[in-house]
Structures are given as C-alpha cells and as structure tokens.
Design a protein around this motif. Structure first.
Motif, PDB file in Angstrom:
ATOM      1  N   SER A 173      -4.474  11.361  -1.255  1.00  0.00           N
ATOM      2  CA  SER A 173      -5.758  11.610  -0.301  1.00  0.00           C
ATOM      3  C   SER A 173      -5.275  13.426   0.352  1.00  0.00           C
ATOM      4  N   ARG A 174      -5.711  14.384   0.537  1.00  0.00           N
ATOM      5  CA  ARG A 174      -5.510  15.602   1.794  1.00  0.00           C
ATOM      6  C   ARG A 174      -4.529  14.576   2.716  1.00  0.00           C
ATOM      7  N   SER A 175      -5.231  14.067   3.214  1.00  0.00           N
ATOM      8  CA  SER A 175      -4.877  13.806   4.396  1.00  0.00           C
ATOM      9  C   SER A 175      -3.085  12.672   4.143  1.00  0.00           C
ATOM     10  N   ARG A 176      -2.859  12.613   5.601  1.00  0.00           N
ATOM     11  CA  ARG A 176      -1.869  11.318   5.550  1.00  0.00           C
ATOM     12  C   ARG A 176      -1.699  10.036   6.305  1.00  0.00           C
ATOM     13  N   LEU A 177      -3.090   9.682   6.845  1.00  0.00           N
ATOM     14  CA  LEU A 177      -3.703   8.494   6.833  1.00  0.00           C
ATOM     15  C   LEU A 177      -2.442   7.510   8.041  1.00  0.00           C
ATOM     16  N   ALA A 178      -2.044   7.994   8.616  1.00  0.00           N
ATOM     17  CA  ALA A 178      -1.407   7.848   9.464  1.00  0.00           C
ATOM     18  C   ALA A 178      -1.595   6.187  10.147  1.00  0.00           C
ATOM     19  N   GLY A 179      -3.065   5.711   9.930  1.00  0.00           N
ATOM     20  CA  GLY A 179      -3.817   5.087  10.307  1.00  0.00           C
ATOM     21  C   GLY A 179      -3.621   3.239   9.904  1.00  0.00           C
ATOM     22  N   LEU A 180      -2.735   3.398   9.071  1.00  0.00           N
ATOM     23  CA  LEU A 180      -3.205   2.329   7.740  1.00  0.00           C
ATOM     24  C   LEU A 180      -1.890   1.754   8.202  1.00  0.00           C
ATOM     25  N   GLY A 187      -1.365  17.742  -7.351  1.00  0.00           N
ATOM     26  CA  GLY A 187      -0.800  16.818  -8.288  1.00  0.00           C
ATOM     27  C   GLY A 187      -1.234  15.742  -7.829  1.00  0.00           C
ATOM     28  N   LYS A 188      -1.569  15.535  -6.876  1.00  0.00           N
ATOM     29  CA  LYS A 188      -1.607  13.462  -6.652  1.00  0.00           C
ATOM     30  C   LYS A 188      -1.798  13.250  -7.784  1.00  0.00           C
ATOM     31  N   THR A 189      -2.984  13.749  -7.847  1.00  0.00           N
ATOM     32  CA  THR A 189      -3.591  12.242  -9.701  1.00  0.00           C
ATOM     33  C   THR A 189      -2.697  12.347 -10.473  1.00  0.00           C
ATOM     34  N   ALA A 190      -2.358  12.769 -10.712  1.00  0.00           N
ATOM     35  CA  ALA A 190      -1.554  13.543 -11.752  1.00  0.00           C
ATOM     36  C   ALA A 190      -0.786  11.957 -12.121  1.00  0.00           C
ATOM     37  N   VAL A 203       1.026  -1.352  -0.180  1.00  0.00           N
ATOM     38  CA  VAL A 203      -0.086  -0.036   0.098  1.00  0.00           C
ATOM     39  C   VAL A 203       0.954   1.110  -0.266  1.00  0.00           C
ATOM     40  N   ALA A 204       0.948   2.437  -0.899  1.00  0.00           N
ATOM     41  CA  ALA A 204       1.705   3.209  -1.274  1.00  0.00           C
ATOM     42  C   ALA A 204       0.694   4.095  -1.543  1.00  0.00           C
ATOM     43  N   ALA A 205       0.865   5.480  -0.646  1.00  0.00           N
ATOM     44  CA  ALA A 205      -0.395   6.659   0.064  1.00  0.00           C
ATOM     45  C   ALA A 205       0.445   7.916  -1.554  1.00  0.00           C
ATOM     46  N   VAL A 206       0.147   8.709  -2.083  1.00  0.00           N
ATOM     47  CA  VAL A 206       0.481  10.120  -2.198  1.00  0.00           C
ATOM     48  C   VAL A 206      -0.462  11.637  -0.987  1.00  0.00           C
ATOM     49  N   ALA A 207      -0.133  11.923  -0.145  1.00  0.00           N
ATOM     50  CA  ALA A 207      -0.934  12.469   0.568  1.00  0.00           C
ATOM     51  C   ALA A 207      -0.495  14.297   0.014  1.00  0.00           C
ATOM     52  N   LEU A 238       4.157   6.233   2.546  1.00  0.00           N
ATOM     53  CA  LEU A 238       3.332   7.513   2.656  1.00  0.00           C
ATOM     54  C   LEU A 238       4.411   8.262   1.921  1.00  0.00           C
ATOM     55  N   VAL A 239       3.642   9.213   0.533  1.00  0.00           N
ATOM     56  CA  VAL A 239       4.936   9.499   0.169  1.00  0.00           C
ATOM     57  C   VAL A 239       4.588  11.303  -0.049  1.00  0.00           C
ATOM     58  N   GLU A 240       4.872  12.674   0.010  1.00  0.00           N
ATOM     59  CA  GLU A 240       4.149  13.401   0.735  1.00  0.00           C
ATOM     60  C   GLU A 240       4.633  14.758  -0.482  1.00  0.00           C
ATOM     61  N   LEU A 241       3.876  14.781  -0.900  1.00  0.00           N
ATOM     62  CA  LEU A 241       3.774  15.565  -2.416  1.00  0.00           C
ATOM     63  C   LEU A 241       3.009  17.068  -2.992  1.00  0.00           C
ATOM     64  N   GLY A 242       4.990  17.808  -2.622  1.00  0.00           N
ATOM     65  CA  GLY A 242       4.716  19.312  -3.023  1.00  0.00           C
ATOM     66  C   GLY A 242       5.102  19.986  -3.423  1.00  0.00           C
ATOM     67  N   VAL A 243       4.993  21.659  -3.624  1.00  0.00           N
ATOM     68  CA  VAL A 243       4.332  21.693  -5.636  1.00  0.00           C
ATOM     69  C   VAL A 243       5.940  21.114  -6.056  1.00  0.00           C
ATOM     70  N   LEU A 244       6.029  22.274  -6.789  1.00  0.00           N
ATOM     71  CA  LEU A 244       6.554  21.863  -8.550  1.00  0.00           C
ATOM     72  C   LEU A 244       7.950  23.237  -8.016  1.00  0.00           C
TER      73      LEU A 244
END
Length: 999
Positions: free
Chosen positions: A411-418, A309-312, A299-303, A423-429
């Motif tokens: 997700s916009r949340s960090r989902l730390a409960g899974l 651009g998370k969906t992209a 399971v990988a999450a992009v927050a 978790l990959v944090e996505l910042g601006v370009l």
C-alpha cells in the motif's frame, strides 16, 4: 521490537526510541555504548571500560574522559527519547538497564530458551518458530563498525551462538520436512564454515530429500576434498554414515505433502530481475514462515511511494515462501492507484470461486461473503497477497480469521489501524542496486561500457525502481542510443517527468493520483515544499512556508506522509524529505508564487543559525549582521547542544545559502554565512565554509552590496589563515579593508585589520603586523566591541610571544583573559593557550600548566578536537620542560591523534618538532630526525619562516647527535637564514664567527 526503546548489537550498533533512530555520533561514544550493552544489566567498572577502550595504552586522563563520555552519551540518549534512568551511575562504574524486549541480544537468548522449552514438551513446530524468530533479529556481523578488542571478541562469541542456533533450527526443520526452505541457509553455513561437519551433513540430507541425490553425493566429495587438503583427515563418522545411507536408500524419505481438492495458485510471475531488497525480503520471509505456529493470522504490510517496487518485493517474497503454504496462494490487485479501487465484496466473490465455491453458493452481502471466506480457509495453510490496498476498511473483510494463514499487503499508506500487523517501509534503491537493476534490463556490457553515465542515469531517476524500469525499457528498444543520450534528456528538470514514460508506465501518473486525494491545504504545502532546496526539513519549515504556527502543521504532514508524497527522513527526529522526482512534480502542481514563502523559511534558518552561533561562542562576538528579516513566529527553541543542531542542519544551511543566492536575497545570504562561521570552524568543516563564502560573495557582488562583499572577503581571509594560505588571505583582506573604509564600516574594519595583522605575523612581517594591530585597536575604541577587543589583544599577544617580546605580550594577554571570561569560549581557550606559552618561555612552569589545563577543560566541554589537541600539546611542553619525557611523549601522541582527522598542518608541525626535541633528549636521534624532517617540510610548505627555522635548528642538533656533522651544519645554516629573514631574536642563538663555516 517489544519496547519503546530498542538497542541493537546483532549487526551495526543502533538505538531507537519510539521507533525513531537515535544517532550516537563519534567512535568513542559508540565503543562505550557497546561495552555497556555487552554487559547490559550488570555494573561495568570504570577500569574495565578503560581496558576496553584503551587496551594497554590508556591516557592519564582516561577516567575523566570516561566520565565526560558517559555524560555526553547520557545526554544523547535522553535527547533521543531514551529514559534518563536507562544509564545509571554506580559506585566505581555504570550500569545500562534494559528489559529483554529492549536489546536484540537478550531477545535472541529469550527466544532460543523458549524454543528449547517447547522442544521438551514435544512441540517441534513451535520450537522451530521460536528459533526462527531469534535468528530474524540478526542484521549482519555484530558491532560491525567497531574494532576494539572487546567488540571484536564479543562479536566472535555472538556469531558462534548464532551459528549453533541456526544449525539447531535447520536440523529441526529438516525433521519437519521443510528441506526446500532450509536449503539457502545450509549453503550459506557451509560457505562460512567449510570445516564444520554438521552443516555439510544437513545440506546433504536436504538435497537428497529434495530429489537431488547426485548433488548430495557431490557435496560429500567436496567435503572430503576440503578435509583432506586442509586437515589431512578423512571426514568423520557422521558424514561417512550419511553417504552410505544415501547410497543404499536407507535415509528416511520426506513427509508427504498435504493434498486438498482446491489449491489456488494465483501469484503473479516471479520477478526475474529482482535486485536489492535482500534484507527486507529475508525479514518478510522469516515473518511469513511463522504462520504455521503463530497464535493468530500473520499480517505483513509493505508501504512506500508510487513506483518504489512494493509489488515486485511482495511477489518475490510470496514465491519464496509458497512451499510453506501448501493449501494455496490467493492474489488480488485492490486498485489503490486507480480512480475506482476494488470493492471488498467483489474481491471476496473472486476468492470464494478460487476456493471451489460455485456461483449459486456465494451469498450477495459483504458480511455473509466474509463469513463464508473465513470458514473456507479455516484450518488451512494459505497465503493471501493483497496488492495496492487503499486503506484498512478495504482490507478488514479480506483477512482470514484463524491461525495458519498469512497475509502480505502492499500500500501507499501506512495502514496503522490494523492491529498486530508488521509494517515494512520500502525506500528507493541504493546507488549500486539501482545500477544493477539497469544492467539487468539493458545488459551488463552496455552498462559497464558507460559506467559513469549509468550512475548518472540512476541518480536522475532518483533510484526509483519504476523510473529505472522506464529508462531501461526505453534504452532496450533503442540499442543505438548511448546511455549518455538519455542522461542528457533527463538532465533538464523541466522535461524529466515527461521523459520517464514508456507504454503504460509513467512516473507522473502514480503521483497525480496520490496528489488528487489531498486536501487543499496539503496541496498548497506540497507545492511550496517542491520549491525548497533543503534535502530534509523539520515541521517548523512548513509553518514558515505557510506563515502560521506549528500547531496546525501536523495533520498536513501526516496527510502527505500517508499519501507517500513526503517521507520521514530516518534521522531519529520529526524531519521529512521529498524524493527528487516527487519534488519536480510538486513544483508543477500549483500556481502560487513561492518566493515569499521561501524567504520566510530561509529567515527561520538565519534566526536559528544566529542563536546557535551565540550559544557556541557565549555571545555575538566579532560578527557582522545584516538587516535581513528573521522569521520567528513558529520557530522552536534551539536544543541544549547547539553543535548537535548544527550537525543535523549542516546541509540545510549550505543549501539555504545557495537558495538565497539564487533568489537574489543578498542580505540574507551573506548573513547566513557570517552567522555560521563559528559552527563551520568549530567542527572543522572548512570546505563547506569556503563553498558558502564564495556563493555569498558572488551574490553580494552581483547585488552591489559592498558591506556584504567586504564581510565575505574577510571570511575568506580568516579561512585562509586556518588553511595557512597566507598569500590568498592577504589578497582577500586587502580588498575587504578597502571596502570597509570606503563605506565607513568601523566594526568590520576592526575585524579585518585583526585578521590581516595575524597574517603578517605568520609571514614574519612583524613590524607591519604590530602596526595593523595598533590601527585596529585605535578603530576599536570608537566601536566599543568587546569581542573584537579580545580577539585583537589575543592576536597581538600571540605575535609578541612568538618573537620573544614576552613582557610586552603579558599585559595584552592578561587583559584579554580578563575581558573575555564571559565571551567566546573558543577565543578564551586560545588566550589561555598563548598565556601558557608565555609562561613557559618565561620559565613559569606552574602557571603554564594551569593555563593549559584550563584550556583543556574548555575544549573538552566544547567537544572541540582542534582546541583539545593544542591544549594537550601545551601540557606536553610543560612535561618536556620538567624532564618527564614519558608523560610528554604520551601527551604529544594524543595531540597528534586528535589533530590527524582535522588535517591541521601548523599544529602537526609544532607537535612533531616537540617530539623531535624529546627524542633527541632521550638519546634517540634517528627518531628525532624523522619527526623534525617532516616538521620542517610542513612549515616550508605552508610558508611560516619562524617555525621552519625552529624545526631546522632542532634538526641540526639531532643530526649532530647522530654523528652527521655535515647535515647538521646545513640544517643550522638554513635555520640562521630563516631567522635572519624575519628578524627573529633566535638568530643570535646560532649566529657566531663559525656559523657559516662547514665542518
């Protein structure tokens, strides 16, 4: 990362503790840490460190420098959260102790070793997964920012190891039929190593098995041409045999893909203009490809915040790995940014139908559907993309239950409960990536034609992909608009969010949804943060805004971070920042008057700056303060290293000054600058100092604040002395002294008189300088300021030493030394410097050496390169006077190297003058002429006649030794003119009946 502490050398050097970066500042400390990490868990002798850091040219103080550097490094690591026991002192050296999961190089070796053990058991899939896990640890060229011979050599060795493992891995994956997946790696290997045959052979095999036989044969022709041209040899037997096997059809065919009855293909279309994020995409791809060999569901999450651009990213990565999931790919938008998010029970029905279930076969309840879904995907290689998730409760029923499947969440949340989720944090370009994305939307030619406007547009969009896409869409539909037109529209902060709307795309909408879900207290904090100028801030700032303690601030910050409206700053501490567009939204999100809250936050910065100034100086010396209120209710203690605190807060201090000026808080504004001058000066941040001085000066003038204006003018005068702009300094100081006299501010007048006296001395106006010193000392007796007394005594002593009145200077400097022992350590170091110069001029070599050594100890402890350069220069003069020319040359070069990044011209001129004299005594007049000509030019430029005369006098001796008597006469005549113009006693040394007569 396996441990709380993580060291990285397989790329740029990095340290993290509990997931937060630890900043190791300074090249020397980073080089030292690299040496220790490259020999982790092994004792490293000091001699080895010296050879590593100063190959063939170690300074005499190398051992002491190593000891000091290790001490500073240990303090830095401990302050960042690394256990103190990590760096141990051993007999004759040091040892950096790390566990296998705490250093990427050790983890790399562990994964490779594990993979090879699995290969021995015939578990090829597991072996490939281990090798891929090892390769995923790499972040670029090892120790990329370091250039010591040890770092370069070890980086070359590590890269060779990586290349060998990558070849091994792709060869194994080819045998497993993954020819499509390894194509990119192989092409990169061939480009990086064009003369290695193994990557060429593997690439030819992969191309042939992918049905691209013509390209495989073309690759052989390219290889042959390269080998013949570069080596004069034909390809080896492996390549020749492979070409023959391809031509005859003898090369084995790839394994047949698995065929199943129902294989859903639900991914969104790939992003054709995908830009940036390559590193993150590679990381996610590597992780997802391990699903086939993992012991559980991957399971990988992009927050990230709305529009980042998370969906992209998720869509692009899903397409890249789709071949690794032959049983299908499921996709659903969970509606995390909508008023009514998707219910898991509804999503499961959709998934079950996609997997072949008929309507009557789908049970009604959530638990029953989840059980049927997990049974349906058991044993399959399935990729599940869960886009825009709200929280963990929404996700749990949608996760497969058996290995082989992978889940990619945004997700916009960090989902730390899974548990087990990566978790990959996505910042601006980044700036360049943002411009590239804009070019892909509106056209490269249009962007290149207005390159500056394109960069401005990217900046105004905050490098946020959604904002860039909206701006690009608007420009694409208006080909008549220049980019500058949209820049003009976005420049107005009040309209910017309104302009960033196109069709159903809107930056404000995503922010509004996140904001609506906040508690009332978090909404209030968010609104006040929007009015703060600071680029990043600690939690105490939030407490100041709300006028409370920090105890209850944590939950509010966590709520804002979870909503992706506030971002951790990434500086390795509990610090936060707002995206520019989020800040604009926050300002308009409430109606509370922010001015009292902002004044409290600025009062907190003033209190901490004042404490840092006192800690660095050893007391509150030679500084005026205002009666501006300090906010201290929830203020943290100042860290043990106040300069490290300043390094972290420097931009905040500058923006605090500007915000105070904008808000009309003139008393707070000028006091922030006055309290910070020691910090600016110690770090050599003169441009920052000037910027804040001028902002505060404008503010105090507008407010009619004479005391604040006079203090800022005095600061400009002091800055002018450090920049050797003595004319500008004199002008500012004249007005400062006038204002201090008018308002009866005796203490401020003492300071201003002392600086003005120093300026007159540097300009050669010695009588006036002495008179100003005497006036300052007379005024001082009424103020009783010990710090001012030490400064004045040091300045007067310096002046008298410079003009050769040694016995008059001695009591002043000795009194300053005694009075300043417990005062400002930097000023105490300057007193020692001029005592050393006095002793040298009086031929008292032993006391001179002692004074310069004491100064050096203070400078090294303060980590002040300016003072260290002066101390080493002074010790070099001692060696020059005793005839130890080699040792003197080494000390002068060290001083020059320390001064180079500071750009201090007076120090450079003095050092070059000394080097010129040294080369002349050593029988090297040509080298002497070079240094002395440069020194004379420096002194002429900054207008210091006494030192110009000294440089020309030494240049005359060098010219004479070189046989150029005409040039020597001209230099000597120039020196005489300069000495005479200021009444320097040195004029008598070269004056005489033949002084003006040409040879």
């Amino acid at each position: 990362m396996d441990g709380v502490v993580w060291f990285g050398i397989l790329g740029p050097l990095e340290v993290t503790a509990s997931g937060r970066p630890v900043t190791v500042a300074g090249r020397s400390q980073r080089e030292l840490l690299a040496v220790l990490l490259l020999r982790a868990n092994r004792p490293v002798e000091v001699d080895f460190m010296i050879d590593s850091l100063w190959p063939g040219r170690s300074p005499p103080s190398a051992r002491r420098q190593i000891q000091n550097s290790v001490g500073r490094l240990r303090r830095t690591l401990v302050a960042g959260g690394v256990p103190a026991t990590t760096l141990e002192t051993r007999r004759g050296g040091y040892l950096l102790r790390v566990l296998p999961g705490e250093l990427d190089a050790l983890s790399f070796a562990r994964h490779v070793e594990s993979g090879r053990r699995l290969a021995a058991d015939g578990r090829a899939d597991d072996e490939a997964a281990r090798l891929r896990a090892a390769l995923a640890l790499w972040g670029g060229r090892p120790l990329a920012e370091l250039d010591s011979p040890v770092a370069v050599a070890q980086a070359r060795r590590l890269l060779e190891d990586r290349t060998a493992v990558l070849e091994e891995c792709v060869a194994l994956e080819l045998r497993l039929g993954r020819h499509h997946e390894v194509m990119g790696d192989l092409k990169t290997l061939v480009e990086e190593h064009p003369l290695r045959e193994r990557p060429r052979a593997l690439l030819m095999t992969a191309l042939h098995r992918a049905g691209r036989t013509a390209e495989a044969l073309e690759e052989y022709r390219r290889a042959r041409a390269t080998f013949v041209t570069e080596l004069g040899l034909e390809p080896g037997a492996e390549l020749r045999d492979l070409q023959h096997a391809i031509l005859t059809g003898a090369l084995d065919a790839p394994p047949a893909p698995r065929a199943d009855r129902t294989r859903p293909r639900q991914l969104l279309p790939d992003i054709t203009d995908f830009t940036g994020r390559e590193d993150l995409a590679d990381r996610l791809e590597t992780l997802l490809r391990t699903a086939g060999t993992a012991t559980g569901v991957v399971v990988a999450a992009v927050a990230g915040q709305a529009g980042v651009g998370k969906t992209a990213l998720a869509t692009h990565v899903a397409h890249r790995v789709s071949a690794s999931f032959p049983d299908g790919q499921l996709y659903v938008d969970l509606g995390g940014g909508q008023a009514r998010p998707a219910e898991p029970v509804e999503v499961l029905a959709r998934f079950l139908r996609a997997l072949g279930a008929q309507g009557h076969e789908i049970p009604p309840g959530l638990e029953e559907r989840a059980e049927q879904y997990r049974s349906a995907v058991a044993g399959l290689r399935m990729l599940v993309v869960l886009d825009n998730a709200v929280d963990e409760a929404q996700l749990r029923p949608l996760l497969p239950g058996t290995p082989g499947c992978a889940v990619l969440v945004t997700s916009r949340s960090r989902l730390a409960g899974l548990s087990g989720m990566v978790l990959v944090e996505l910042g601006v370009l980044e700036g360049g990536q943002a411009v590239d994305l804009l070019a892909r939307i509106v056209g490269t030619g249009r962007v290149e034609a207005e390159a500056d406007a394109a960069r401005d547009l990217a900046r105004l969009c905050g490098h946020l992909p959604l904002a860039l896409r909206i701006a690009g869409a608007r420009l694409a539909t208006r080909p008549d608009w220049p980019l500058a037109e949209l820049v003009r529209r976005l420049a107005d902060e009040r309209r910017r969010l309104d302009e960033l709307t196109y069709g159903d795309l809107e930056v404000r909408a995503g922010l509004s949804f996140s904001h609506a879900r906040l508690s009332a207290a978090s909404r209030r904090l968010f609104h006040l943060l929007g009015h703060l100028y600071a680029p990043e801030f600690a939690s105490w700032v939030c407490a100041a805004l709300l006028d409370t303690t920090t105890d209850g601030i944590g939950p509010l910050l966590d709520e804002l971070v979870a909503a992706q409206l506030l971002q951790p700053s990434g500086t390795g501490r509990a610090r936060y920042r707002l995206h520019d567009l989020v800040r604009l939204f926050a300002r308009g999100s409430g109606s509370e008057d922010p001015r009292p809250a902002i004044a409290r936050a600025l009062g907190g910065w003033l209190a901490l700056t004042e404490r840092a100034h006192i800690a660095v100086s050893g007391g509150d010396f030679a500084t005026l303060h205002s009666d501006a209120p300090r906010w201290t209710a929830g203020l943290p203690d100042l860290p043990a290293d106040p300069l490290a605190w300043y390094d972290l807060e420097r931009l905040n201090l500058m923006t605090a000054v500007h915000q105070a000026a904008t808000a009309g808080l003139d008393e707070l504004c000028w006091d922030l600058v006055a309290s910070g001058y020691t910090l600016f000066l110690t770090r050599g941040h003169n441009d920052d100092w000037e910027e804040t001085l001028r902002a505060a000066l404008t503010c105090t003038r507008l407010a009619g604040n004479a005391r604040g204006t006079a203090t800022m003018l005095m600061g400009l005068g002091l800055l002018g002395t450090y920049r050797h702009d003595y004319a500008g300094a004199a002008e500012a100081l004249e007005e400062s002294m006038r204002l201090f006299r008018e308002i009866g501010e005796r203490q401020g007048l003492v300071y201003a008189l002392g600086v003005a006296a120093h300026v007159d001395g540097m300009l050669g106006r010695y009588d006036h300088a002495v008179a100003l010193h005497e006036e300052a000392l007379e005024v001082h007796r009424a103020s009783g300021d010990l710090g001012a007394e030490v400064l004045l005594l040091r300045s007067l002593g310096q002046l008298l030493v410079e003009i050769g009145r040694l016995e008059h200077a001695r009591p002043h400097l000795e009194r300053a030394l005694l009075a300043g022992r417990d005062g400002d350590r930097r000023v105490h170091a300057e007193v020692l410097y001029w005592l050393g110069q006095l002793h040298l001029a009086a031929a008292e070599v032993g006391p001179a050496e002692s004074a310069f050594k004491d100064m050096l100890a203070i400078a090294e402890d303060l980590a002040d390169p300016r003072e260290e350069a002066e101390a080493r220069y002074g010790l070099g003069l001692v060696r020059l006077n005793t005839g130890a020319l080699g040792a003197a040359a080494g000390l002068f070069r060290q001083a020059l190297a320390l001064n180079r990044p500071l750009g201090e011209p007076l120090t450079e001129g003095r050092i070059r003058t000394a080097l010129g004299i040294l080369h002349c005594r050593n029988g090297q007049p040509r080298q002497a002429i070079g240094h002395l000509t440069e020194a004379a030019g420096i002194f002429d430029t900054i207008g210091i006649p006494l030192w110009s005369g000294r440089a020309y006098r030494a240049l005359a001796d060098a010219r004479e030794a070189h046989g150029d008597r005409t040039a020597a006469h001209a230099a000597r005549k120039r020196a005489l003119t300069l000495f005479t113009s200021v009444g320097a006693p040195e004029a008598a040394d070269i004056a005489g009946p033949d002084a003006d007569r040409p040879p």
